[in-house]
Design an enzyme around this catalytic site. Structure first.
Site, PDB file in Angstrom:
ATOM      1  CG  ASN A   1      -2.081  -0.954   1.096  1.00 21.81           C
ATOM      2  OD1 ASN A   1      -2.452  -1.367  -0.003  1.00 21.81           O
ATOM      3  ND2 ASN A   1      -2.662  -1.331   2.226  1.00 21.81           N
TER       4      ASN A   1
ATOM      5  N   GLY B   1       2.703   1.853  -3.249  1.00 22.38           N
ATOM      6  CA  GLY B   1       1.763   2.408  -4.212  1.00 22.38           C
ATOM      7  C   GLY B   1       1.552   3.894  -3.992  1.00 22.38           C
TER       8      GLY B   1
ATOM      9  CE1 TYR C   1       9.562  -7.555  13.044  1.00 27.56           C
ATOM     10  CE2 TYR C   1      11.670  -8.596  13.531  1.00 27.56           C
ATOM     11  CZ  TYR C   1      10.908  -7.451  13.359  1.00 27.56           C
ATOM     12  OH  TYR C   1      11.490  -6.209  13.516  1.00 27.56           O
TER      13      TYR C   1
END
Length: 328
Positions: A100, A103, A146
């Protein structure tokens, strides 16, 4: 005025980065959903005209109006207790969250720096760890959620850099400490400090021969700041190369706190790294950076911070209820 978005802004390191960039004259937009962050870390900034806060989960679509010069992606559980309790969210923030934000960086023509970690090296077979070492990671072990989140984060960041031409930076952070760390979050320093202040024996896992290298937060922030403004797109280690065994470090804590506790030993967690020491030759060459704060000085400052916590803060459990996030 340059504008910077900092995710994980209410976390330990994220909040210090907010302070630094405000000091440097930036307009800072902090973003956090408080899954592991703490509002008290940014309370002092809420009335600052150069700080804006957005309560948002970066794994959800990010809508941002206006221009944006820089993005620092520091949203992620970072302690073993957190990422073992919320493994899916840990994987999502490293994958969907990073996607995200990349982008957004592409759309806004922003430079983006991601917070990677020394954990991408796993239990290293090369010592000290250099940036060209690929690591020794158990992808399906309990710590893999992780480690692999961060390794994927690096991969997608470099893909956006190469394919879309996004300006990106990658910092590999080694053990960092200082004020605003959470007690009882599973990391060595707050765990030892909390036990010492509560009069408990200090717990060492394994025989204590495993090593860590601790970097004071001001030094870490300085390295990150310089890396963001550099022209280098590939990973850079930022940490303190002064290595110490966990057993010796526990003894240092007992001496620092003036307590009389013993050291007790418990079984070593699965895939716990036996050695951790950064090679910072690249950071010295590229950034002219190396740590300035010695462990003795940094630990005194950190101990003073923990000493000033209230009794309630000192004794309360820091393990949050993550029930609502487990299956997201």
């Amino acid at each position: 005025m340059k504008k910077i978005l900092i995710t994980g802004a209410a976390g330990f390191l994220g909040s210090h980065l907010c302070d630094r960039f405000i000091k440097e004259g930036y307009k800072v937009i902090g973003m956090d959903n408080f899954i592991t962050g703490d509002k008290k870390n940014i309370e002092h900034l809420l009335n600052n005209s150069n700080f804006e806060f957005i309560d948002h989960d970066v794994t959800e679509y990010i809508k941002f109006e206006g221009s944006l010069d820089y993005i620092l992606h520091f949203a992620s559980p970072a302690s073993p207790i957190d990422y073992l309790k919320i493994p899916i969210q840990t994987l999502k923030v490293g994958s969907l969250g990073t996607h995200n934000l990349l982008g957004l960086a592409k759309a806004k023509n922003s430079r983006m720096l991601i917070a990677s970690t020394s954990e991408i090296y796993g239990d290293p077979l090369v010592h000290p760890q250099t940036e060209d070492y690929y690591g020794n990671v158990n992808t399906i072990g309990p710590r893999g959620v992780y480690d692999e989140a961060k390794r994927f984060q690096e991969s997608i960041t470099m893909a956006y850099h190469r394919f879309h031409g996004v300006e990106t930076r990658i910092v590999r952070i080694f053990n960092t400490y200082g004020p605003r760390m959470r007690l009882n979050d599973g990391r060595v320093i707050p765990a030892f400090m909390g036990q010492a202040l509560r009069g408990e024996d200090l717990t060492v896992f394994g025989d204590g021969s495993q090593t860590r290298s601790f970097c004071y937060v001001d030094d870490e922030v300085e390295g990150i700041y310089r890396l963001l403004l550099s022209d280098y797109a590939e990973p850079v280690n930022i940490g303190n190369p002064h290595e110490i065994t966990i057993k010796d470090f526990a003894e240092e804590i007992i001496k620092l706190t003036g307590t009389t506790q013993k050291i007790i030993y418990k079984d070593l967690p699965v895939n716990d790294p036996m050695q951790r020491q950064p090679d910072i030759s690249l950071a010295k060459k590229l950034l002219g950076w190396e740590p300035k704060v010695g462990r003795e000085e940094g630990m005194k400052i950190t101990f003073e911070y923990f000493k000033n916590l209230t009794e309630e803060e000192l004794h309360k459990s820091e393990h949050k209820d993550f029930t609502g996030f487990i299956n997201k």
